[in-house]
Design an enzyme around this catalytic site. Structure first.
Site, PDB file in Angstrom:
ATOM      1  N   LYS A 104      -3.459 -38.883 -11.225  1.00 44.45           N
ATOM      2  CA  LYS A 104      -2.818 -37.971 -12.176  1.00 44.45           C
ATOM      3  C   LYS A 104      -3.660 -36.715 -12.369  1.00 44.45           C
ATOM      4  O   LYS A 104      -3.157 -35.594 -12.280  1.00 44.45           O
ATOM      5  CB  LYS A 104      -2.597 -38.653 -13.529  1.00 44.45           C
ATOM      6  N   ASP A 122       2.052 -38.715 -16.015  1.00 44.14           N
ATOM      7  CA  ASP A 122       1.409 -39.321 -17.174  1.00 44.14           C
ATOM      8  C   ASP A 122       2.458 -40.134 -17.920  1.00 44.14           C
ATOM      9  O   ASP A 122       3.558 -40.360 -17.421  1.00 44.14           O
ATOM     10  CB  ASP A 122       0.762 -38.256 -18.070  1.00 44.14           C
TER      11      ASP A 122
END
Length: 200
Positions: A104, A122
Site C-alpha cells: 500500500k 487501504d
C-alpha cells in the site's frame, strides 16, 4: 472531486514516505500534527538515519504503534542512504525492500510522487470498492482488490481514482454508518440498492 489528492502534508518524496509510514492505522489529521516538528528535526534521510530511537519516538509518540514506526522510520532512512543515494526509489520492487514499506505504501509513493498508474488499497478503498460493487465479493484481499480495480479503471484515471475512493470512504461512505442520504453515487451503488430493496 476533480482535484482529489492526498491529505498528508509533505514537501518532497522523503517527507511523503515518512508521512505514509506514520499514517498506517492512524488518521492523516494526527500525522499532519506530528510531521512538521519531525521534518524540522530530521529534514533529510541522513539526519534520520543517524537518529537515536528515543529521539524519534518523542516526536511520534502520539501516533499509533510509535515503537514499531520509530524502528521503521530509522530503518527506512538507513536503507535510503545505504542503497538508494538518499533518494526515494521509483519502482515497486525497490520500494518493497525498505523497512516499513508494504504494498500500500509503495503504491502511494508511485502514484503521488511518480504519477504512476498505481492503486493503493487501504481500508477505505477496500470498503468502498466492495460497497459500490466495483469489485466482486470474492476479491477478499487488498491485492485482489488492487488487481481488479487496475484492470477495470482507465490507466490515466487510476492515480486519481485512488484518492476518490479514499476521500469518499473517509467523508461519506464511512465504516460504521455510510451517509447514503448525502451520497451522490446511490444510483450506482450495490450496497444502497440492496439495502433499499430490503426496506421496501
Amino acid at each position: 472531486m476533480p482535484d482529489a489528492q492526498t491529505e498528508l502534508r509533505y514537501g518532497n518524496p522523503f517527507e511523503l514516505l515518512v508521512a505514509v509510514i506514520l499514517s498506517a492505522q492512524c488518521t492523516d489529521k494526527r500525522v499532519n500534527l506530528v510531521t512538521p516538528p519531525l521534518f524540522a528535526a530530521f529534514p533529510t534521510p541522513e539526519k534520520l538515519a543517524e537518529a537515536e530511537s528515543d529521539e524519534v519516538f518523542e516526536y511520534i509518540r502520539s501516533v499509533s504503534y510509535p515503537n514499531n514506526k520509530t524502528r521503521s522510520l530509522i530503518g527506512m532512512a538507513r536503507k535510503l542512504v545505504a542503497d538508494f543515494g538518499s533518494e526515494v526509489p521509483a519502482t515497486i520492487d525497490e520500494l518493497l525492500t525498505i523497512p516499513g514499506v508494504g504494498r500500500k505504501t509503495a503504491n502511494v509513493i508511485l502514484s503521488v510522487v511518480y504519477d504512476r498508474a498505481a492503486m493503493a488499497v487501504d481500508t477505505h478503498v477496500f470498503r468502498v470498492s466492495h460497497r459500490l460493487g466495483l469489485v466482486p465479493a470474492r476479491a477478499a484481499t487488498p491485492l485482489a482488490v488492487e488487481k481488479c480495480l487496475v484492470r477495470h479503471i482507465p490507466e490515466e484515471k487510476i492515480a486519481r481514482a485512488h484518492h476518490w475512493l479514499i476521500l469518499h470512504g473517509r467523508y461519506i461512505c464511512k465504516a460504521r454508518r455510510p451517509e447514503c442520504e448525502t451520497c451522490y453515487l446511490t444510483d450506482l451503488c450495490a450496497h444502497y440498492a440492496k439495502n433499499h430493496r430490503e426496506k421496501q
